[in-house]
Design an enzyme around this catalytic site. Structure first.
Site, PDB file in Angstrom:
ATOM      1  N   ILE A   1       0.837  -1.203   0.000  1.00  0.00           N
ATOM      2  CA  ILE A   1       0.000   0.000   0.000  1.00  0.00           C
ATOM      3  C   ILE A   1       0.870   1.250   0.000  1.00  0.00           C
ATOM      4  O   ILE A   1       0.582   2.227  -0.705  1.00  0.00           O
ATOM      5  CB  ILE A   1      -0.966  -0.014   1.189  1.00  0.00           C
ATOM      6  CG1 ILE A   1      -1.853  -1.266   1.143  1.00  0.00           C
ATOM      7  CG2 ILE A   1      -1.848   1.235   1.182  1.00  0.00           C
ATOM      8  CD1 ILE A   1      -2.704  -1.475   2.375  1.00  0.00           C
TER       9      ILE A   1
ATOM     10  N   ALA B   1       3.838   0.772   8.136  1.00  0.00           N
ATOM     11  CA  ALA B   1       4.967  -0.119   8.418  1.00  0.00           C
ATOM     12  C   ALA B   1       4.660  -1.245   9.407  1.00  0.00           C
ATOM     13  O   ALA B   1       5.580  -1.858   9.936  1.00  0.00           O
ATOM     14  CB  ALA B   1       6.149   0.699   8.933  1.00  0.00           C
TER      15      ALA B   1
ATOM     16  N   ASN C   1     -10.279  -5.530   3.530  1.00  0.00           N
ATOM     17  CA  ASN C   1      -9.209  -6.215   2.790  1.00  0.00           C
ATOM     18  C   ASN C   1      -8.748  -5.421   1.575  1.00  0.00           C
ATOM     19  O   ASN C   1      -9.513  -5.231   0.627  1.00  0.00           O
ATOM     20  CB  ASN C   1      -9.683  -7.607   2.347  1.00  0.00           C
ATOM     21  CG  ASN C   1      -9.737  -8.582   3.508  1.00  0.00           C
ATOM     22  OD1 ASN C   1     -10.041  -8.194   4.626  1.00  0.00           O
ATOM     23  ND2 ASN C   1      -9.431  -9.825   3.257  1.00  0.00           N
TER      24      ASN C   1
ATOM     25  N   PHE D   1     -10.001 -22.126   4.475  1.00  0.00           N
ATOM     26  CA  PHE D   1      -9.918 -22.447   5.904  1.00  0.00           C
ATOM     27  C   PHE D   1     -11.295 -22.310   6.551  1.00  0.00           C
ATOM     28  O   PHE D   1     -11.729 -21.217   6.890  1.00  0.00           O
ATOM     29  CB  PHE D   1      -8.913 -21.520   6.590  1.00  0.00           C
ATOM     30  CG  PHE D   1      -7.498 -21.731   6.136  1.00  0.00           C
ATOM     31  CD1 PHE D   1      -6.750 -22.794   6.599  1.00  0.00           C
ATOM     32  CD2 PHE D   1      -6.925 -20.862   5.218  1.00  0.00           C
ATOM     33  CE1 PHE D   1      -5.445 -22.991   6.176  1.00  0.00           C
ATOM     34  CE2 PHE D   1      -5.619 -21.047   4.784  1.00  0.00           C
ATOM     35  CZ  PHE D   1      -4.887 -22.119   5.263  1.00  0.00           C
TER      36      PHE D   1
ATOM     37  N   TYR E   1      -2.618  -9.567  15.898  1.00  0.00           N
ATOM     38  CA  TYR E   1      -2.453  -8.467  14.942  1.00  0.00           C
ATOM     39  C   TYR E   1      -3.473  -7.366  15.228  1.00  0.00           C
ATOM     40  O   TYR E   1      -3.121  -6.188  15.375  1.00  0.00           O
ATOM     41  CB  TYR E   1      -2.614  -9.003  13.525  1.00  0.00           C
ATOM     42  CG  TYR E   1      -2.908  -7.947  12.491  1.00  0.00           C
ATOM     43  CD1 TYR E   1      -2.024  -6.900  12.268  1.00  0.00           C
ATOM     44  CD2 TYR E   1      -4.079  -7.992  11.721  1.00  0.00           C
ATOM     45  CE1 TYR E   1      -2.293  -5.923  11.318  1.00  0.00           C
ATOM     46  CE2 TYR E   1      -4.351  -7.027  10.775  1.00  0.00           C
ATOM     47  CZ  TYR E   1      -3.460  -5.994  10.575  1.00  0.00           C
ATOM     48  OH  TYR E   1      -3.734  -5.031   9.647  1.00  0.00           O
TER      49      TYR E   1
END
Length: 327
Positions: free
Chosen positions: A11, A72, A168, A206, A139
């Site tokens: 991105i 980052a 997403n 999954f 996360y």
């Protein structure tokens, strides 16, 4: 001058390109642990680590930074469940070091890439910004903590922030110059396309027993260039002196894993092999955004809302760069 932290990543590199097209001066700060030099299309490049206070102080002393854009963080939910320490060190400690450097050098504006993962299992759909933050993976928890740091640094030190909670990110530069190249790759659309290109035997699905129409997870997808456009609009909001706030960025429409695979099959024109696997820990069943606030306050409107367009742009880049960036 705009400082883009992580400007060699997926991105971040698209953001640098857009900022340069808008006539902005850009400094890229990246440690190249996951970013690619070939993804940098211009601007000034400074190599360094966000966790290194001296590198940050040198950076802020050298350049007249107006606003920071933070791209980052480590981003993979599955990996974060296996290696939470890695995520706390890079994401949380890195954010603290950055905010301290900004405070000490009088830089008062930051745009932060957050995530829908801060919401956890949603209580309502589409998810509004006021939804409780109850992440179900490490996360998402690190991003929740980082958002809290921005809030309290704003309260105490006057640093204004805009937090953009992505759903997403997908697709690639429509001009074909930039694309997605994570190593290893864990995002669904690239993995589906790698399977279509014969680089993988099958795409793993999954979990097929979620409470969704086809039993697979539903996610909201947003084109990477639409994300970047929202960042640019957020920059204008900060420049106008408006207060800190939070925006969701998504299309407000979810697609299941199987729907993504079927759409990719239409784009590539052939069937894509599937392998079914157990659920991954920390995966909510549905994540779909309400982006009405961003549309209303920023004037943001996605240019590439269709899933097929995102997949087509990504596929075009992968066909031109079958081995990703070469450096």
């Amino acid at each position: 001058m705009i400082l883009v932290i992580g400007g060699a990543g997926y991105i971040g590199s698209h953001m640098v390109k857009l900022l340069l097209q808008k006539g902005e001066q850009v400094v890229i700060f990246d440690n190249f642990s996951t970013g690619h030099r070939q993804a940098i299309v211009g601007g000034i490049v400074e190599q360094g680590d966000l966790r290194d206070p001296e590198a940050l102080h040198c950076l802020f002393r050298r350049y007249p930074i107006e606003c920071v854009m933070h791209f980052a963080a480590f981003i993979f939910a599955g990996e974060s469940m296996r290696e939470p320490a890695k995520y706390y060190e890079n994401n949380v400690l890195g954010c603290l070091r950055l905010l301290e450097a900004m405070r000490q050098h009088g830089v008062q504006q930051i745009i932060f890439s957050s995530t829908a993962a801060v919401y956890g299992e949603p209580h309502q759909l589409p998810i509004p910004e006021e939804h409780p933050l109850q992440p179900t993976n490490a996360y998402g928890e690190t991003k929740r903590v980082m958002e809290g740091m921005l809030h309290w640094y704003g309260q105490a030190y006057g640093i204004r922030s805009i937090v953009l909670r992505y759903f997403n990110a997908a697709g690639a530069d429509p001009e074909g110059e930039l694309g997605e190249d994570h190593r290893p790759e864990e995002h669904l659309i690239p993995l589906v396309l790698f399977t279509a290109m014969g680089k993988r035997d099958a795409i793993a699905v999954f979990g097929t027993d979620y409470n969704t129409p086809d039993g697979t997870c539903i996610r909201d997808y947003i084109h990477v260039m639409d994300l970047c456009e929202a960042h640019y609009l957020a920059l204008q909001r900060l420049r106008a002196g408006l207060p800190s706030t939070v925006y969701n960025l998504g299309n407000g429409q979810g697609y299941s894993v199987l729907e993504v695979i079927r759409t990719a099959e239409q784009v590539v024109g052939k069937p894509i092999p599937v392998r079914y696997a157990p659920r991954r820990p920390g995966d909510p069943a549905r994540l779909v955004a309400s982006a009405e606030k961003a549309k209303r306050e920023l004037g943001w409107q996605p240019r590439y809302p269709k899933l097929a367009t995102m997949i087509e742009h990504a596929y075009r880049w992968f066909l031109k760069h079958p081995d990703g960036y070469t450096k």
